[in-house]
Design an enzyme around this catalytic site. Structure first.
Site, short mmCIF file in Angstrom:
data_model
loop_
_atom_site.label_atom_id
_atom_site.label_comp_id
_atom_site.label_asym_id
_atom_site.label_seq_id
_atom_site.Cartn_x
_atom_site.Cartn_y
_atom_site.Cartn_z
N ASP A 98 -1.70 6.56 6.22
CA ASP A 98 -2.80 5.81 5.62
C ASP A 98 -3.22 4.80 6.69
OD1 ASP A 98 -4.42 3.98 4.39
OD2 ASP A 98 -3.08 3.56 2.71
N TRP A 139 0.82 -1.21 0.00
CA TRP A 139 0.00 0.00 0.00
C TRP A 139 0.85 1.26 0.00
CZ3 TRP A 139 -4.38 -0.57 -2.08
CH2 TRP A 139 -5.05 -1.79 -1.95
N LYS A 177 -13.31 -1.30 6.14
CA LYS A 177 -12.68 -2.36 6.92
C LYS A 177 -13.17 -2.32 8.36
CE LYS A 177 -8.85 -1.73 3.83
NZ LYS A 177 -9.05 -2.89 2.98
C1 LIG Z 1 -3.89 0.28 3.71
C2 LIG Z 1 -4.75 0.48 2.52
N1 LIG Z 1 -4.67 1.63 1.83
C3 LIG Z 1 -5.42 1.87 0.75
C4 LIG Z 1 -6.32 0.92 0.30
C5 LIG Z 1 -7.13 1.22 -0.93
O1 LIG Z 1 -8.38 1.58 -0.57
P1 LIG Z 1 -9.55 1.75 -1.65
O2 LIG Z 1 -9.74 0.42 -2.30
O3 LIG Z 1 -10.69 2.19 -0.79
O4 LIG Z 1 -9.14 2.79 -2.61
C6 LIG Z 1 -6.46 -0.28 0.97
C7 LIG Z 1 -7.43 -1.30 0.50
O5 LIG Z 1 -7.45 -2.44 0.91
C8 LIG Z 1 -5.64 -0.51 2.11
O6 LIG Z 1 -5.72 -1.67 2.77
#
Ligand SMILES: Cc1ncc(COP(=O)(O)O)c(C=O)c1O
Length: 369
Positions: A176, A101, A200
């Site tokens: 994040d 991520w 989540k």
């Molecule tokens: C830590 C993290 N950041 C960002 C995201 C991406 O999120 P989205 O799919 O809502 O754009 C996720 C998705 O699982 C994630 O686990």
């Protein structure tokens, strides 16, 4: 109603009480004659839902008054662009890479910042540990430093947020916290901005939560879309465009549920944090003590939310998943990029669910010894 235990990494399980209340209010919210999805976001009914949700989140996470809480759309991945569009000043931004991520965030920021610099990376160790803060090479005058405080795929978590001031940097810390928001307390004195998708730990996909220090507002690049300019969103109480009303409503019910949680003397997030530690310890202990299962992450940075594990005999993977499903243990398959299994233990997963998984791990191992 007895439901299976759902270990999905997201969209993920929502507390049954929340879903039951939403179902009961689906056709008629509080005698208004309307369901929440059918209401104007500017009407007094929805405004009351929004204000309560914001106040409850502020209280639960002890968000100081000089931070704005924004309810946006776009998810975590959109924030990977929205953050540099608002905070980079088209200068240098720093990243600490700890898994998939944060890697994705870096790639996106490169489109908007003059320079995106990797201050540290755990890639050489396959992201099984966090590079120690003392080793980070911080850029002088960086617009911000980005970390993913819980890597959902690799299963590493910052149990303590870095203190950038102590590292000699004035850069705001961007986190994040998509996959551990509301699972533990946050030290806001160390944070400039936190963002996360709701799907989540908080509610349905479609709602993104951004918590940002007021002094960071108002510096968006000219190319930043108005709907994603944090100052415009903040000045309009998250209603510059139509906000994700259903997501805000379910998040609000989840915040009320969180406020009711108790562990001994503890309530709310403190109670959840203690419960989440106990849940994670139970599962890690069972994995570590077995001959069949393996978790590769260094113990001091193991995620409490997302626990990847592998069967040493991978030929048993399908049988493991089939048996799990038969026992009502759902969505344990690991992310395609790392394989194996992954158990996500978000707030809605009770200790009894983790115990059921541990019992199954043991029984499956005995059966295949
Ligand atoms: C830590 C993290 N950041 C960002 C995201 C991406 O999120 P989205 O799919 O809502 O754009 C996720 C998705 O699982 C994630 O686990």
């Amino acid at each position: 109603m007895n439901r299976p235990y759902n270990f999905s990494a997201g969209p993920a399980a929502i507390p049954a009480e929340v879903l039951e209340q939403a179902a009961a209010e689906m056709l008629d919210w509080h005698g208004s004659g309307m369901g929440v999805m059918e209401m104007s976001h500017r009407g007094k009914e929805f405004i009351s839902i929004y204000e309560q949700a914001e106040a409850d989140l502020r209280e639960l996470l002890a968000v100081p008054a000089h931070f704005k809480i924004l309810f946006m759309q776009g998810g975590g991945l959109a924030e990977n662009a929205i953050v540099p569009l608002n905070l980079s000043h088209a200068g240098t931004v720093d990243f600490v890479l700890t898994g998939s991520w944060s890697q994705k965030s870096l790639k996106e920021a490169r489109k908007y910042a003059a320079q995106a610099h990797v201050a540290a990376s755990g890639e050489s160790g396959q992201f099984t540990s966090l590079p120690p803060a003392a080793s980070w090479e911080l850029s002088r005058g960086a617009s911000y430093l980005h970390i993913c405080s819980n890597e959902t795929i690799h299963g590493v978590e910052f149990h303590e947020l870095p203190d950038l001031k102590a590292l000699g940097s004035d850069a705001p810390l961007v986190i994040d916290f998509s996959s551990h928001v509301a699972s533990r307390s946050v030290d806001w004195s160390r944070v400039g901005l936190a963002f996360g998708g709701a799907q989540k730990n908080i509610g349905p996909a479609g709602l993104t939560i951004v918590i940002v220090r007021e002094d960071l507002l108002g510096h968006a690049l000219p190319a930043c879309p108005s709907a994603f300019d944090y100052k415009i969103v903040a000045d309009n109480q998250s209603m510059f465009n139509t906000p994700p009303t259903w997501g805000i409503y379910i998040a609000g019910l989840t915040f009320q549920w969180l406020k009711r949680q108790r562990e001994g003397e503890l309530t709310g997030i403190a109670a959840m944090e203690q419960r989440n530690i106990a849940k994670a310890e139970l599962l890690y202990r069972s994995i570590d003590q077995s001959q069949l299962y393996l978790n590769k992450v260094a113990p001091n940075c193991r995620s409490r939310m997302n626990i990847p594990f592998f069967l040493r005999n991978e030929a048993l993977n399908d049988a493991f998943l089939t048996g799990a499903k038969e026992r009502g243990l759902l969505q344990l398959k690991g992310h395609k990029s790392v394989g194996g299994m992954r158990a996500s233990l978000y707030n809605a997963m009770p200790l009894a669910g983790v115990q059921a998984l541990v019992d199954y791990l043991h029984a499956f191992e005995q059966q295949h010894a």
